[in-house]
Each structure stands twice: as C-alpha cells, then as structure tokens.
Design a protein around this motif. Structure first.
Motif, PDB file in Angstrom:
ATOM      1  N   LEU A 216       0.821  -1.211   0.000  1.00 24.49           N
ATOM      2  CA  LEU A 216       0.000   0.000   0.000  1.00 24.49           C
ATOM      3  C   LEU A 216       0.857   1.263   0.000  1.00 24.49           C
ATOM      4  O   LEU A 216       0.426   2.305  -0.508  1.00 24.49           O
ATOM      5  CB  LEU A 216      -0.950   0.002   1.195  1.00 24.49           C
ATOM      6  N   GLU A 217       2.064   1.184   0.554  1.00 30.02           N
ATOM      7  CA  GLU A 217       2.960   2.334   0.536  1.00 30.02           C
ATOM      8  C   GLU A 217       3.338   2.725  -0.887  1.00 30.02           C
ATOM      9  O   GLU A 217       3.683   3.880  -1.133  1.00 30.02           O
ATOM     10  CB  GLU A 217       4.227   2.050   1.354  1.00 30.02           C
ATOM     11  N   THR A 218       3.251   1.778  -1.826  1.00 31.20           N
ATOM     12  CA  THR A 218       3.550   2.122  -3.221  1.00 31.20           C
ATOM     13  C   THR A 218       2.483   3.052  -3.796  1.00 31.20           C
ATOM     14  O   THR A 218       2.733   3.705  -4.806  1.00 31.20           O
ATOM     15  CB  THR A 218       3.677   0.857  -4.100  1.00 31.20           C
ATOM     16  N   ASN A 219       1.326   3.131  -3.169  1.00 30.03           N
ATOM     17  CA  ASN A 219       0.289   4.079  -3.600  1.00 30.03           C
ATOM     18  C   ASN A 219       0.683   5.524  -3.329  1.00 30.03           C
ATOM     19  O   ASN A 219       0.102   6.437  -3.899  1.00 30.03           O
ATOM     20  CB  ASN A 219      -1.040   3.796  -2.886  1.00 30.03           C
TER      21      ASN A 219
ATOM     22  N   ASN B 188       0.203   4.168  -9.468  1.00 28.70           N
ATOM     23  CA  ASN B 188       1.028   3.248  -8.696  1.00 28.70           C
ATOM     24  C   ASN B 188       2.068   2.642  -9.642  1.00 28.70           C
ATOM     25  O   ASN B 188       1.732   2.219 -10.747  1.00 28.70           O
ATOM     26  CB  ASN B 188       0.155   2.151  -8.089  1.00 28.70           C
ATOM     27  N   PRO B 189       3.348   2.590  -9.244  1.00 31.07           N
ATOM     28  CA  PRO B 189       4.388   2.081 -10.143  1.00 31.07           C
ATOM     29  C   PRO B 189       4.221   0.610 -10.531  1.00 31.07           C
ATOM     30  O   PRO B 189       4.778   0.185 -11.545  1.00 31.07           O
ATOM     31  CB  PRO B 189       5.677   2.296  -9.354  1.00 31.07           C
ATOM     32  N   LEU B 190       3.462  -0.162  -9.767  1.00 31.15           N
ATOM     33  CA  LEU B 190       3.246  -1.567 -10.111  1.00 31.15           C
ATOM     34  C   LEU B 190       2.113  -1.763 -11.120  1.00 31.15           C
ATOM     35  O   LEU B 190       1.999  -2.830 -11.707  1.00 31.15           O
ATOM     36  CB  LEU B 190       2.957  -2.383  -8.846  1.00 31.15           C
TER      37      LEU B 190
ATOM     38  N   PHE C 285      -4.328   5.312 -11.095  1.00 32.97           N
ATOM     39  CA  PHE C 285      -4.591   3.951 -10.634  1.00 32.97           C
ATOM     40  C   PHE C 285      -3.897   3.735  -9.300  1.00 32.97           C
ATOM     41  O   PHE C 285      -2.703   3.999  -9.155  1.00 32.97           O
ATOM     42  CB  PHE C 285      -4.074   2.922 -11.642  1.00 32.97           C
ATOM     43  N   LYS C 286      -4.640   3.230  -8.336  1.00 31.74           N
ATOM     44  CA  LYS C 286      -4.109   2.921  -7.008  1.00 31.74           C
ATOM     45  C   LYS C 286      -4.577   1.529  -6.602  1.00 31.74           C
ATOM     46  O   LYS C 286      -5.663   1.081  -6.983  1.00 31.74           O
ATOM     47  CB  LYS C 286      -4.594   3.935  -5.952  1.00 31.74           C
TER      48      LYS C 286
END
Length: 164
Positions: free
Chosen positions: A91-94, A100-102, A112-113
């Motif tokens: 969730l920290e990637t959000n 989101n980088p993923l 996109f999250k």
C-alpha cells in the motif's frame, strides 16, 4: 343469609379461578408456540452460521495467515503478522505521485491505485486496483528480505474493459 353470601362468594371465586385458568392456558399455549418457532429459527441460524464458517474457511485456504509452511519462512523475523506487514508495504507504493508504479496502465479518470490485497503465501500476492471508474487485478511476486524491506515484481495484470 350468611349461607347465601358464602355461596355467592364461592361461585364468584370459582368464576375468577376459571377465568384465570382459561386465560393462563391460552397465554401458555401462545408462549409454547412462540418458543417452538424461536427454537426452529435458532436451529436454522445455527445451520446458516455453520455454513458461513465453512465458506470462510474455504476462502481462507489461500492466505498466508493459514499457511503454516509459508509462515515458517518468516520465523527468523520478529514480525507479528507478516501478511499485514507485506500488505502495508504494498500500500505504501500508492504514495508515489501519479499512478502506482506496479500498475502497468495509465489512469483514465484519475490515478490507478491499489485497493484490496490478498497475500496468498510467502511469494505471491493478488491485488485489485482502480482509478474510480476502471479497475483491474495484479498478480505480484514479492520477497521479504531479512532487513524487512520488500521487493515486488509484477507477474501478470488484467484491466477490465467495462467501466463501473
């Protein structure tokens, strides 16, 4: 005269006693029916609860929390809940600015999250992402390192073509 008063008093008392008996019998019958109905309802609810518990156990089959073999990989780490820790790291990637980088797509309505996360075992995650109108799913491989950092690798992705 006294005998008549006692006779009337006896008849009046008998009528009151008869009325109380009939009234109580009717109330007792209604209460017995209600008790029977409630017992049947309790039995039905217990069956429903048992069925729900079986469904929950079935749904939890693919989860890190219920996989002792996968949890054994994290015994050397002092983590209380490894699945929650990995989900929090994902969730920290959000927090990155923009998408989101993923997520390999550009948001159409907004960014996109990642919304929902299910840590399947000690290697894989399935996650849901959305921009508020469009949504999809990610299949992610992760590695929880000894320094408690987490490396994420996107294995596969899916964007639904219909909007909400």
């Amino acid at each position: 005269m006294k005998a008549r008063i006692f006779l009337y008093l006896f008849i009046f008392s008998s009528l009151i006693a008869l009325y109380i008996y009939v009234s109580y019998s009717a109330q007792a019958e209604v209460k017995d029916e209600k008790i029977t109905s409630l017992e049947a309802q309790v039995s039905q609810l217990e069956d429903s609860l048992r069925s729900s518990r079986l469904k929950v156990l079935d749904l939890q089959y693919f989860s890190l929390e219920n996989n002792d073999d996968a949890l054994a990989y994290y015994d050397h780490l002092s983590l209380k809940d490894p699945a929650r820790y990995v989900a929090d790291k994902l969730l920290e990637t959000n927090e990155a600015k923009g998408d989101n980088p993923l997520v390999p797509y550009e948001g159409m309505e907004s960014n996109f999250k990642i919304n929902k996360i299910n840590v399947l075992n000690h290697k894989w995650i399935i996650a849901d992402f959305s921009d508020g109108r469009f949504w999809g799913e990610l299949f992610i491989e992760y590695e929880l390192n000894d320094d408690l950092s987490v490396d994420f690798t996107l294995l596969d992705h899916l964007l639904y073509t219909r909007s909400l």
